[in-house]
Design an enzyme around this catalytic site. Structure first.
Site, short mmCIF file in Angstrom:
data_model
loop_
_atom_site.label_atom_id
_atom_site.label_comp_id
_atom_site.label_asym_id
_atom_site.label_seq_id
_atom_site.Cartn_x
_atom_site.Cartn_y
_atom_site.Cartn_z
CG HIS A 286 -13.30 10.03 7.18
ND1 HIS A 286 -12.18 9.42 6.65
CD2 HIS A 286 -14.23 9.06 7.33
CE1 HIS A 286 -12.43 8.12 6.50
NE2 HIS A 286 -13.67 7.89 6.90
CE LYS B 35 -11.78 8.58 10.64
NZ LYS B 35 -12.48 7.75 11.63
#
Length: 264
Positions: A154, A158
């Site tokens: 990600h 995040k």
């Protein structure tokens, strides 16, 4: 009749796209875009905040007097806990896309689902939820003779790791094999980390602007099977969440998943 909808975290990354695409959906009627007290977006037109132009709906801190049929929550666990209580009291169906939930949060969802309809998923992508189903079936067929590793990637911003999607993938494999989370091993390091039979490795990458990449590896001596889902645009999660909201409206109380909506 259009489904009335409220969106929490309406000025966040996901919230903005939810606002924009919900407003464009002829089967939805957006009645609230909500943000926390003190947020810079409060009072502004939610469509303008989302980059979709004015839609005649201001960002507020609360729901309208007439509650919507459904709420979509993509915030944080602490905020989700507050909104699930509101939905429970006001009989609002709830779609939960918030990740990083604790076991106690899932207990809270189970309790609330006795009174209202709740659809909770670690990932709203229809493709990801099909991946869960396929990965579980593959794991059951191949068994412990095949090593299993899950790698997710990600963007650098995040907060939680492993991602909720990676944990959902792991849970699908564990359930299919009759195992518990005791079989999971996180980010191996050290002088002696030789793989143990039956364990499932979990690994997280945080790189640039990666939206979401998840791979389940199944490997034996001589071959490897890789099941990968790549999200190229956040709108895939938004479309899934909006589809879930329309499906959930009018459902009887209970806890649902994307798999229920898809008939998997």
């Amino acid at each position: 009749m259009n489904t009335t909808l409220a969106i929490t975290g309406g000025s966040g990354r996901m919230g903005q796209r939810l606002v924009a695409l919900a407003h464009a959906d002829s089967r939805l009627h957006l009645v609230a875009a909500i943000e926390r007290d003190g947020h810079a977006a409060l009072g502004r037109d939610a469509g303008e905040v989302a980059g979709a132009g004015p839609i005649g709906l201001s960002v507020t801190t609360d729901l309208p007097a007439v509650p919507p049929a459904v709420m979509i929550d993509f915030t944080a666990p602490v905020a989700m806990r507050q909104w699930i209580d509101v939905c429970r009291r006001r009989k609002i169906a709830l779609v939960i896309g918030t990740t990083g939930l604790a076991d106690s949060d899932h207990k809270l969802i189970d309790d609330a689902a006795k009174e209202i309809a709740i659809l909770q998923a670690p990932n709203m992508s229809l493709g990801v939820n099909l991946l869960f189903k396929i990965a579980g079936e593959v794991a059951k067929i191949l068994g412990d003779d095949y090593d299993k590793e899950i790698v997710e990637g990600h963007h650098r911003f995040k907060k939680d790791a492993p991602s909720g999607t990676a944990m959902g993938l792991a849970e699908a494999i564990l359930k299919a094999m009759g195992k518990t989370r005791d079989s999971l091993v996180y980010d191996r390091h050290g002088d002696d980390v030789v793989r143990k039979p039956g364990e499932i490795g979990m690994h997280a990458l945080r790189i640039g602007d990666e939206i979401g990449r998840h791979t389940a590896y199944f490997a034996a001596l001589g071959e490897r099977l890789e099941l990968t889902h790549v999200a190229t645009n956040r709108d895939t999660f938004v479309h899934g969440a909006l589809k879930a909201a329309k499906w959930l409206a009018g459902q009887k109380s209970g806890r649902y998943a994307i798999a229920d909506m898809l008939g998997l």
